[in-house]
Structure formats: C-alpha cells, structure tokens
Design a protein around this motif. Structure first.
Motif, PDB file in Angstrom:
ATOM      1  N   TYR A 290       0.941  -1.114   0.013  1.00 45.78           N
ATOM      2  CA  TYR A 290      -0.036   0.065   0.029  1.00 45.78           C
ATOM      3  C   TYR A 290       0.987   1.282   0.044  1.00 45.78           C
ATOM      4  N   LYS A 291       2.235   1.166  -0.225  1.00 43.35           N
ATOM      5  CA  LYS A 291       3.037   2.213   0.034  1.00 43.35           C
ATOM      6  C   LYS A 291       2.958   3.191  -1.350  1.00 43.35           C
ATOM      7  N   ASN A 292       2.565   2.643  -2.331  1.00 40.73           N
ATOM      8  CA  ASN A 292       2.701   3.209  -3.376  1.00 40.73           C
ATOM      9  C   ASN A 292       1.360   3.839  -4.047  1.00 40.73           C
ATOM     10  N   LYS A 293       0.283   3.570  -3.010  1.00 42.37           N
ATOM     11  CA  LYS A 293      -1.034   3.926  -3.465  1.00 42.37           C
ATOM     12  C   LYS A 293      -1.125   5.696  -3.796  1.00 42.37           C
ATOM     13  N   THR A 294      -2.029   5.955  -4.401  1.00 35.39           N
ATOM     14  CA  THR A 294      -2.370   7.472  -4.665  1.00 35.39           C
ATOM     15  C   THR A 294      -3.311   7.773  -3.505  1.00 35.39           C
ATOM     16  N   ASP A 295      -3.244   9.157  -3.022  1.00 35.84           N
ATOM     17  CA  ASP A 295      -4.215   9.608  -2.046  1.00 35.84           C
ATOM     18  C   ASP A 295      -5.705   9.169  -2.548  1.00 35.84           C
ATOM     19  N   LYS A 296      -5.978   9.296  -3.777  1.00 38.72           N
ATOM     20  CA  LYS A 296      -7.529   8.996  -3.809  1.00 38.72           C
ATOM     21  C   LYS A 296      -7.523   7.322  -3.897  1.00 38.72           C
ATOM     22  N   GLU A 297      -6.626   6.473  -4.246  1.00 35.85           N
ATOM     23  CA  GLU A 297      -6.729   5.158  -3.907  1.00 35.85           C
ATOM     24  C   GLU A 297      -6.848   4.766  -2.332  1.00 35.85           C
ATOM     25  N   MET A 298      -5.833   5.568  -1.149  1.00 31.36           N
ATOM     26  CA  MET A 298      -6.013   5.272  -0.025  1.00 31.36           C
ATOM     27  C   MET A 298      -7.249   5.764   0.322  1.00 31.36           C
ATOM     28  N   GLN A 299      -7.911   6.911  -0.042  1.00 28.58           N
ATOM     29  CA  GLN A 299      -9.282   7.462   0.281  1.00 28.58           C
ATOM     30  C   GLN A 299     -10.354   6.441  -0.010  1.00 28.58           C
ATOM     31  N   SER A 300     -10.187   5.823  -1.111  1.00 28.90           N
ATOM     32  CA  SER A 300     -11.286   4.783  -1.445  1.00 28.90           C
ATOM     33  C   SER A 300     -10.978   3.505  -0.445  1.00 28.90           C
ATOM     34  N   ILE A 301      -9.779   3.146  -0.153  1.00 33.68           N
ATOM     35  CA  ILE A 301      -9.653   2.028   1.086  1.00 33.68           C
ATOM     36  C   ILE A 301     -10.500   2.451   2.270  1.00 33.68           C
ATOM     37  N   PHE A 302     -10.227   3.888   2.675  1.00 31.48           N
ATOM     38  CA  PHE A 302     -10.715   4.313   3.875  1.00 31.48           C
ATOM     39  C   PHE A 302     -12.296   4.209   3.805  1.00 31.48           C
ATOM     40  N   LEU A 303     -12.916   4.539   2.801  1.00 31.87           N
ATOM     41  CA  LEU A 303     -14.219   4.778   2.472  1.00 31.87           C
ATOM     42  C   LEU A 303     -14.802   3.221   2.520  1.00 31.87           C
ATOM     43  N   ASP A 304     -14.280   2.420   1.818  1.00 34.49           N
ATOM     44  CA  ASP A 304     -14.337   0.836   1.703  1.00 34.49           C
ATOM     45  C   ASP A 304     -14.689   0.411   3.434  1.00 34.49           C
ATOM     46  N   TRP A 305     -13.589   0.783   4.208  1.00 31.72           N
ATOM     47  CA  TRP A 305     -13.758   0.235   5.578  1.00 31.72           C
ATOM     48  C   TRP A 305     -14.993   0.959   6.185  1.00 31.72           C
ATOM     49  N   ILE A 306     -15.049   2.280   6.001  1.00 29.50           N
ATOM     50  CA  ILE A 306     -16.330   2.923   6.654  1.00 29.50           C
ATOM     51  C   ILE A 306     -17.578   2.226   6.356  1.00 29.50           C
ATOM     52  N   ASN A 307     -17.634   2.045   5.138  1.00 30.32           N
ATOM     53  CA  ASN A 307     -18.936   1.552   4.507  1.00 30.32           C
ATOM     54  C   ASN A 307     -19.367   0.174   4.405  1.00 30.32           C
ATOM     55  N   ASN A 308     -18.045  -0.788   4.476  1.00 28.70           N
ATOM     56  CA  ASN A 308     -18.697  -2.327   4.375  1.00 28.70           C
ATOM     57  C   ASN A 308     -17.688  -3.046   5.498  1.00 28.70           C
TER      58      ASN A 308
ATOM     59  N   ILE B 207      -5.371  10.452   5.361  1.00 24.51           N
ATOM     60  CA  ILE B 207      -5.286  10.968   3.790  1.00 24.51           C
ATOM     61  C   ILE B 207      -6.861  11.517   3.535  1.00 24.51           C
ATOM     62  N   HIS B 208      -7.701  10.898   3.910  1.00 19.55           N
ATOM     63  CA  HIS B 208      -9.240  11.125   3.563  1.00 19.55           C
ATOM     64  C   HIS B 208      -9.645  12.270   4.046  1.00 19.55           C
ATOM     65  N   GLU B 209      -9.314  12.704   5.502  1.00 22.49           N
ATOM     66  CA  GLU B 209      -9.522  13.858   6.039  1.00 22.49           C
ATOM     67  C   GLU B 209      -8.883  15.040   5.469  1.00 22.49           C
ATOM     68  N   LYS B 210      -7.669  14.767   4.876  1.00 21.04           N
ATOM     69  CA  LYS B 210      -6.969  15.857   4.239  1.00 21.04           C
ATOM     70  C   LYS B 210      -7.286  16.314   2.810  1.00 21.04           C
ATOM     71  N   LEU B 211      -7.853  15.299   2.193  1.00 19.40           N
ATOM     72  CA  LEU B 211      -8.483  15.481   0.852  1.00 19.40           C
ATOM     73  C   LEU B 211     -10.091  16.085   1.190  1.00 19.40           C
ATOM     74  N   VAL B 212     -10.617  16.001   2.117  1.00 17.88           N
ATOM     75  CA  VAL B 212     -11.789  16.583   2.470  1.00 17.88           C
ATOM     76  C   VAL B 212     -11.610  17.916   2.737  1.00 17.88           C
ATOM     77  N   LYS B 213     -10.761  18.347   3.539  1.00 20.83           N
ATOM     78  CA  LYS B 213     -10.591  19.537   4.141  1.00 20.83           C
ATOM     79  C   LYS B 213      -9.997  20.428   2.969  1.00 20.83           C
ATOM     80  N   ASP B 214      -9.188  19.751   2.171  1.00 23.62           N
ATOM     81  CA  ASP B 214      -8.710  20.452   0.929  1.00 23.62           C
ATOM     82  C   ASP B 214      -9.797  20.940  -0.075  1.00 23.62           C
ATOM     83  N   THR B 215     -10.670  20.072  -0.101  1.00 21.35           N
ATOM     84  CA  THR B 215     -11.968  20.294  -1.135  1.00 21.35           C
ATOM     85  C   THR B 215     -12.787  21.244  -0.538  1.00 21.35           C
ATOM     86  N   MET B 216     -13.091  21.131   0.866  1.00 19.64           N
ATOM     87  CA  MET B 216     -13.982  22.325   1.669  1.00 19.64           C
ATOM     88  C   MET B 216     -13.260  23.544   1.611  1.00 19.64           C
ATOM     89  N   THR B 217     -11.993  23.738   1.695  1.00 20.77           N
ATOM     90  CA  THR B 217     -11.324  25.130   1.598  1.00 20.77           C
ATOM     91  C   THR B 217     -11.156  25.483   0.325  1.00 20.77           C
TER      92      THR B 217
END
Length: 82
Positions: free
Chosen positions: A3-21, A49-59
């Motif tokens: 998982y070291k070479n995953k993009t931020d979006k891929e890591m976000q998808s993993i987190f959302l998979d965890w939360i949702n499933n 990473i998910h929180e960073k991306l959400v914050k960036d989108t919000m700001t």
C-alpha cells in the motif's frame, strides 16, 4: 499487498470501503490479505489522507465562494474528532 505506492485517491477509497463495508478489523484484514495490525495501520493512514482531501475540497470551495484566501482557510479549519 503493498500500500506504500497507492495514490491519495486510492487510499481514500480504501478508507471509505472500511467505513461503508466493514465492522471489524478481522474481516477487513482477511479480505485484504493482511494482518490485523497492518489493517489497523492502513486504516489509520487512509483516514488521515481522507480527512486531508476533504479539508482541501472544503477550503477550495469555500475560498471560491467567499473570496477568502485558501491558505488562510486551511489554517483556520480543523476537524473535530469524536
């Protein structure tokens, strides 16, 4: 699985998979083929990473809507963790 070479979006998808499933680290680790300790670490990193991306989108959106400098907003907006 590496998982070291995953993009931020891929890591976000993993987190959302965890939360949702998933309800347990055990099931998540089994499905991803990693140890429970690795699952906990992966989820923690993916959450940050998910929180960073959400914050960036919000700001970015708020900056465009209000005309306030994005950098200023980045420094002022925080996540309250429960």
């Amino acid at each position: 699985m590496n998982y070291k070479n995953k993009t931020d979006k891929e890591m976000q998808s993993i987190f959302l998979d965890w939360i949702n499933n998933y309800l347990t680290y055990e099931k998540f680790s089994s499905d991803y083929g990693i140890s429970i300790a690795e699952a906990e670490k992966l989820i923690k990193e993916a959450k940050a990473i998910h929180e960073k991306l959400v914050k960036d989108t919000m700001t970015t959106k708020l900056s465009k809507e209000t005309g306030v400098d994005k950098k200023f907003l980045d420094e002022k907006i925080i996540f309250i963790r429960v």
